[in-house]
Design a protein around this motif. Structure first.
Motif, PDB file in Angstrom:
ATOM      1  N   THR A 100       0.856  -1.186   0.000  1.00 37.57           N
ATOM      2  CA  THR A 100       0.000   0.000   0.000  1.00 37.57           C
ATOM      3  C   THR A 100       0.888   1.231   0.000  1.00 37.57           C
ATOM      4  N   LEU A 101       0.289   2.355  -0.303  1.00 36.94           N
ATOM      5  CA  LEU A 101       1.022   3.607  -0.237  1.00 36.94           C
ATOM      6  C   LEU A 101       1.334   3.930   1.214  1.00 36.94           C
ATOM      7  N   LYS A 102       2.385   4.668   1.432  1.00 34.73           N
ATOM      8  CA  LYS A 102       2.802   5.019   2.787  1.00 34.73           C
ATOM      9  C   LYS A 102       1.689   5.785   3.498  1.00 34.73           C
ATOM     10  N   GLY A 103       1.427   5.417   4.748  1.00 39.01           N
ATOM     11  CA  GLY A 103       0.426   6.115   5.537  1.00 39.01           C
ATOM     12  C   GLY A 103      -0.972   5.501   5.463  1.00 39.01           C
ATOM     13  N   ARG A 104      -1.168   4.478   4.655  1.00 41.54           N
ATOM     14  CA  ARG A 104      -2.485   3.832   4.578  1.00 41.54           C
ATOM     15  C   ARG A 104      -2.659   2.905   5.765  1.00 41.54           C
ATOM     16  N   LYS A 105      -3.899   2.658   6.134  1.00 39.96           N
ATOM     17  CA  LYS A 105      -4.175   1.847   7.320  1.00 39.96           C
ATOM     18  C   LYS A 105      -4.736   0.483   6.953  1.00 39.96           C
ATOM     19  N   LEU A 106      -5.166  -0.242   7.964  1.00 40.13           N
ATOM     20  CA  LEU A 106      -5.687  -1.600   7.810  1.00 40.13           C
ATOM     21  C   LEU A 106      -6.893  -1.641   6.874  1.00 40.13           C
ATOM     22  N   ARG A 107      -7.700  -0.600   6.857  1.00 42.04           N
ATOM     23  CA  ARG A 107      -8.885  -0.557   6.002  1.00 42.04           C
ATOM     24  C   ARG A 107      -8.499  -0.722   4.528  1.00 42.04           C
ATOM     25  N   THR A 108      -7.390  -0.105   4.143  1.00 45.16           N
ATOM     26  CA  THR A 108      -6.914  -0.223   2.769  1.00 45.16           C
ATOM     27  C   THR A 108      -6.479  -1.652   2.491  1.00 45.16           C
ATOM     28  N   GLN A 109      -5.789  -2.279   3.442  1.00 47.17           N
ATOM     29  CA  GLN A 109      -5.371  -3.670   3.292  1.00 47.17           C
ATOM     30  C   GLN A 109      -6.581  -4.579   3.097  1.00 47.17           C
ATOM     31  N   LEU A 112      -8.014  -4.086  -0.390  1.00 50.90           N
ATOM     32  CA  LEU A 112      -7.160  -4.720  -1.391  1.00 50.90           C
ATOM     33  C   LEU A 112      -7.290  -6.241  -1.359  1.00 50.90           C
ATOM     34  N   ARG A 113      -7.397  -6.815  -0.163  1.00 50.11           N
ATOM     35  CA  ARG A 113      -7.563  -8.271  -0.043  1.00 50.11           C
ATOM     36  C   ARG A 113      -8.885  -8.703  -0.653  1.00 50.11           C
ATOM     37  N   LYS A 114      -9.925  -7.912  -0.434  1.00 46.52           N
ATOM     38  CA  LYS A 114     -11.232  -8.249  -1.008  1.00 46.52           C
ATOM     39  C   LYS A 114     -11.182  -8.189  -2.531  1.00 46.52           C
ATOM     40  N   GLN A 115     -10.490  -7.200  -3.075  1.00 47.79           N
ATOM     41  CA  GLN A 115     -10.364  -7.078  -4.517  1.00 47.79           C
ATOM     42  C   GLN A 115      -9.516  -8.205  -5.103  1.00 47.79           C
ATOM     43  N   ALA A 116      -8.544  -8.704  -4.333  1.00 45.41           N
ATOM     44  CA  ALA A 116      -7.642  -9.745  -4.822  1.00 45.41           C
ATOM     45  C   ALA A 116      -8.255 -11.140  -4.716  1.00 45.41           C
ATOM     46  N   LYS A 117      -9.374 -11.256  -4.029  1.00 43.67           N
ATOM     47  CA  LYS A 117     -10.003 -12.560  -3.836  1.00 43.67           C
ATOM     48  C   LYS A 117     -10.573 -13.075  -5.155  1.00 43.67           C
TER      49      LYS A 117
END
Length: 127
Positions: A100-109, A112-117
């Motif tokens: 993720t870009l610097k400064g992003r939090k768990l919500r972004t992770q 991204l995991r949902k999109q990668a599923k």
């Protein structure tokens, strides 16, 4: 019942056809190991999984969600037949493994995991 009118006429037929296809696959399923008990266990799994997921989604009226469910079902059938394994294929993605870009939090992770599923695992919760 108003949401039903929004569906195209072919959608209920497509879903019913897919449901029947799953039952035909289950009826003719043979375990890759060739052991009779494995065949019965895998047939029961296929039937139970189909019943659970179709019942879980029977009240969905949104066309995009229905299309996504149909694609998932078709993908799971094809993958199961190809690999001779009715169970969903695992994805190996470590909990914080997506950059993720610097400064992003768990919500972004999580997004991204949902999109990668993969599509064939959309109905399963992450473990």
């Amino acid at each position: 019942m108003n949401g039903f009118k929004e569906m195209t006429a072919s959608t209920p037929r497509t879903v019913l056809s897919l449901y029947m296809r799953v039952f035909r696959v289950a009826r003719t399923w043979q375990a890759h190991s060739g052991v009779a008990s494995d065949t019965l266990t895998e047939r029961k799994y296929i039937l139970q999984e189909a019943r659970t997921l179709f019942r879980q989604n029977q009240h969905v009226m949104d066309q995009e969600t229905i299309k996504r469910c149909i694609k998932e079902c078709e993908a799971r059938i094809e993958i199961g037949l190809h690999y001779k394994n009715p169970y969903p294929r695992a994805t190996y993605l470590p909990p914080m493994g997506l950059a993720t870009l610097k400064g992003r939090k768990l919500r972004t992770q999580q997004r991204l995991r949902k999109q990668a599923k993969p599509i064939y695992l959309q109905s399963h919760d992450e473990t």
